[in-house]
Write an enzyme that holds these catalytic residues in place. Structure first.
Site, PDB file in Angstrom:
ATOM      1  N   TRP A 159      34.797 106.300  39.671  1.00  0.00           N
ATOM      2  CA  TRP A 159      35.220 104.897  39.513  1.00  0.00           C
ATOM      3  C   TRP A 159      34.049 103.951  39.708  1.00  0.00           C
ATOM      4  O   TRP A 159      33.921 102.961  38.980  1.00  0.00           O
ATOM      5  CB  TRP A 159      36.382 104.572  40.449  1.00  0.00           C
ATOM      6  CG  TRP A 159      37.588 105.406  40.139  1.00  0.00           C
ATOM      7  CD1 TRP A 159      38.160 106.359  40.931  1.00  0.00           C
ATOM      8  CD2 TRP A 159      38.355 105.393  38.924  1.00  0.00           C
ATOM      9  NE1 TRP A 159      39.229 106.934  40.279  1.00  0.00           N
ATOM     10  CE2 TRP A 159      39.366 106.365  39.057  1.00  0.00           C
ATOM     11  CE3 TRP A 159      38.271 104.671  37.734  1.00  0.00           C
ATOM     12  CZ2 TRP A 159      40.312 106.618  38.042  1.00  0.00           C
ATOM     13  CZ3 TRP A 159      39.204 104.919  36.732  1.00  0.00           C
ATOM     14  CH2 TRP A 159      40.205 105.883  36.892  1.00  0.00           C
ATOM     15  N   LYS A 198      48.440 103.142  43.295  1.00  0.00           N
ATOM     16  CA  LYS A 198      48.016 104.175  44.229  1.00  0.00           C
ATOM     17  C   LYS A 198      48.741 104.063  45.565  1.00  0.00           C
ATOM     18  O   LYS A 198      49.110 105.063  46.144  1.00  0.00           O
ATOM     19  CB  LYS A 198      46.502 104.129  44.460  1.00  0.00           C
ATOM     20  CG  LYS A 198      45.663 104.283  43.197  1.00  0.00           C
ATOM     21  CD  LYS A 198      45.505 105.730  42.773  1.00  0.00           C
ATOM     22  CE  LYS A 198      44.929 105.900  41.361  1.00  0.00           C
ATOM     23  NZ  LYS A 198      43.770 105.121  41.041  1.00  0.00           N
ATOM     24  N   ASP A 236      36.325  97.933  45.712  1.00  0.00           N
ATOM     25  CA  ASP A 236      37.451  98.551  45.019  1.00  0.00           C
ATOM     26  C   ASP A 236      38.190  99.392  46.061  1.00  0.00           C
ATOM     27  O   ASP A 236      37.698 100.425  46.502  1.00  0.00           O
ATOM     28  CB  ASP A 236      36.915  99.433  43.879  1.00  0.00           C
ATOM     29  CG  ASP A 236      38.023 100.186  43.144  1.00  0.00           C
ATOM     30  OD1 ASP A 236      39.197 100.063  43.532  1.00  0.00           O
ATOM     31  OD2 ASP A 236      37.686 100.900  42.168  1.00  0.00           O
TER      32      ASP A 236
HETATM   33  C1  LIG Z   1      42.769 104.794  39.913  1.00  0.00           C
HETATM   34  C2  LIG Z   1      41.549 104.049  40.293  1.00  0.00           C
HETATM   35  C3  LIG Z   1      40.965 103.078  39.442  1.00  0.00           C
HETATM   36  C4  LIG Z   1      41.510 102.782  38.055  1.00  0.00           C
HETATM   37  O1  LIG Z   1      42.643 102.035  38.129  1.00  0.00           O
HETATM   38  P1  LIG Z   1      43.411 101.513  36.829  1.00  0.00           P
HETATM   39  O2  LIG Z   1      44.438 100.636  37.451  1.00  0.00           O
HETATM   40  O3  LIG Z   1      43.946 102.705  36.132  1.00  0.00           O
HETATM   41  O4  LIG Z   1      42.436 100.755  35.994  1.00  0.00           O
HETATM   42  C5  LIG Z   1      39.855 102.403  39.892  1.00  0.00           C
HETATM   43  N1  LIG Z   1      39.319 102.650  41.085  1.00  0.00           N
HETATM   44  C6  LIG Z   1      39.827 103.578  41.917  1.00  0.00           C
HETATM   45  C7  LIG Z   1      39.191 103.809  43.247  1.00  0.00           C
HETATM   46  C8  LIG Z   1      40.959 104.299  41.547  1.00  0.00           C
HETATM   47  O5  LIG Z   1      41.482 105.223  42.373  1.00  0.00           O
END
Ligand SMILES: *Cc1c(COP(=O)(O)O)cnc(C)c1O
Length: 354
Positions: A100, A191, A167
């Site tokens: 990511w 998540k 993030d």
């Molecule tokens: C799943 C995830 C993403 C991507 O998320 P989307 O909502 O599918 O764009 C980005 N960063 C992390 C750490 C993730 O676990």
């Protein structure tokens, strides 16, 4: 009975949340209308988004501290580019700790100079880099708190003089941190909070002063903050379910409570991975993620048997990410301890019968 759901994302949500959400799809607020067929500007929905925004700040201990919370579209992946579009004026720094982060870096490069302040790519992202120096002449430092795919997690965050952007998609609301260290936090809902469709952004209001570029409205934090997260039609269902999950968490005792449960679940599984000679963990012990545990079988010949056994035990979502292989047990907030016990039981059964 529900399966033991170790899915990495979209992931498990609390039963009572799913029940309330399904009821609201038929009849919301006893108004004989569905949540998803009323105006997003109507009072019942405005109350929902306002409550969700408020709960998010409260849980993070950021209410009345100069932060604004938003529920935006486009997933965490859109934040990769929005951050750079809004804040990368000359040069930005990124920590590269996995898939990511690598994607965030790729998007960032479209908007200016970018330096990888530290990276763990040399060891296939099985650790969190430490002892790096963060330059002071960068627009911001971007990091990823939890690496969903490789199973590492930042236990400490650098103290920096530049804006810190994180993030937190896969560990938001899972552990106590000093969230006021961060100038912008973002997380895709799917998540640890709700269904896919909404992305939580928590932004320090002062950070908006750093924007110099002309940014299209939908990608502009200023626009979304100015419109109270209602610039366009928000993801009403995802936001409603997120509101319910945040309520559920607040009722349980908030992050301090869930952190303890999460630590118990993680210890239970990691202890078994370390004790059971048939398995080994993928990442450096001190950087192991409390949310996503990655591990492999020492003897690939046992794979077929193990896979059949955990499926038989009604366990779902245990396969590792396609880029890593092996196994990944995602233990988000709503996963009960007994589900982890069910997995440990299967691992012990394999040991007895292998
Ligand atoms: C799943 C995830 C993403 C991507 O998320 P989307 O909502 O599918 O764009 C980005 N960063 C992390 C750490 C993730 O676990």
């Amino acid at each position: 009975m529900k399966q033991h759901n170790f899915s990495a994302g979209p992931c498990i949500l609390p039963e009572e949340v799913l029940k309330k959400a399904s009821e609201a799809v038929i009849n919301f607020n006893n108004d004989d209308l569905s949540l998803i067929e009323i105006s997003h500007r109507s009072k019942p929905f405005v109350d929902v988004i306002e409550k969700a925004r408020k709960s998010a700040l409260e849980l993070l201990n950021l209410d009345n501290k100069g932060y604004t919370s938003l529920f935006l579209h486009g997933g965490a992946s859109t934040q990769f580019l929005m951050i750079a579009y809004n804040f990368l004026n000359k040069k930005a720094g990124y920590l590269n700790t996995g898939t990511w982060s690598t994607k965030a870096i790729k998007e960032g490069k479209l908007f200016g100079d970018l330096i990888e302040v530290a990276s763990s790519e040399d060891q296939n992202f099985n650790y969190i880099p430490k002892n790096y120096t963060v330059p002071t002449d960068i627009d911001f430092l971007h990091c990823t708190s939890n690496n969903t795919i490789y199973g590492t997690q930042m236990k400490e965050f650098p103290t920096v003089e530049v804006p810190l952007i994180c993030d937190m998609s896969s560990d938001i609301f899972s552990r106590q941190l000093d969230f006021s260290k961060f100038d912008l936090i973002y997380a895709g809902a799917q998540k640890n909070m709700g269904p896919a469709g909404a992305t939580l952004v928590v932004i320090k209001n002062d950070l908006l002063n750093n924007i110099t570029r002309e940014v299209p409205s939908m990608l502009s934090y200023k626009v979304h903050v100015g419109k109270d997260s209602m610039f366009n039609t928000p993801s009403v269902f995802s936001i409603y379910v997120s509101m319910l999950t945040l309520d559920w968490l607040k009722d349980l005792g908030g992050i301090p409570f869930i952190e303890e449960v999460n630590n118990k679940k993680a210890s239970l599984l990691y202890n078994e991975i370390d004790r059971n000679e048939l398995f080994k963990g993928n990442v450096v012990n001190e950087d192991r993620s409390v949310m996503n545990a990655t591990f492999t079988l020492n003897d690939e010949k046992l794979k077929e048997k193990f896979d059949a056994m955990w499926k038989e035990a009604r366990i779902n979502g245990l396969n590792g990410h396609r880029s890593v292989g092996g196994y990944r047990a995602s233990m988000y907030n709503a996963l009960p301890l007994f589900s982890v016990q069910a997995l440990v039981d299967v691992m012990q059964e394999l040991e007895r019968t292998a």
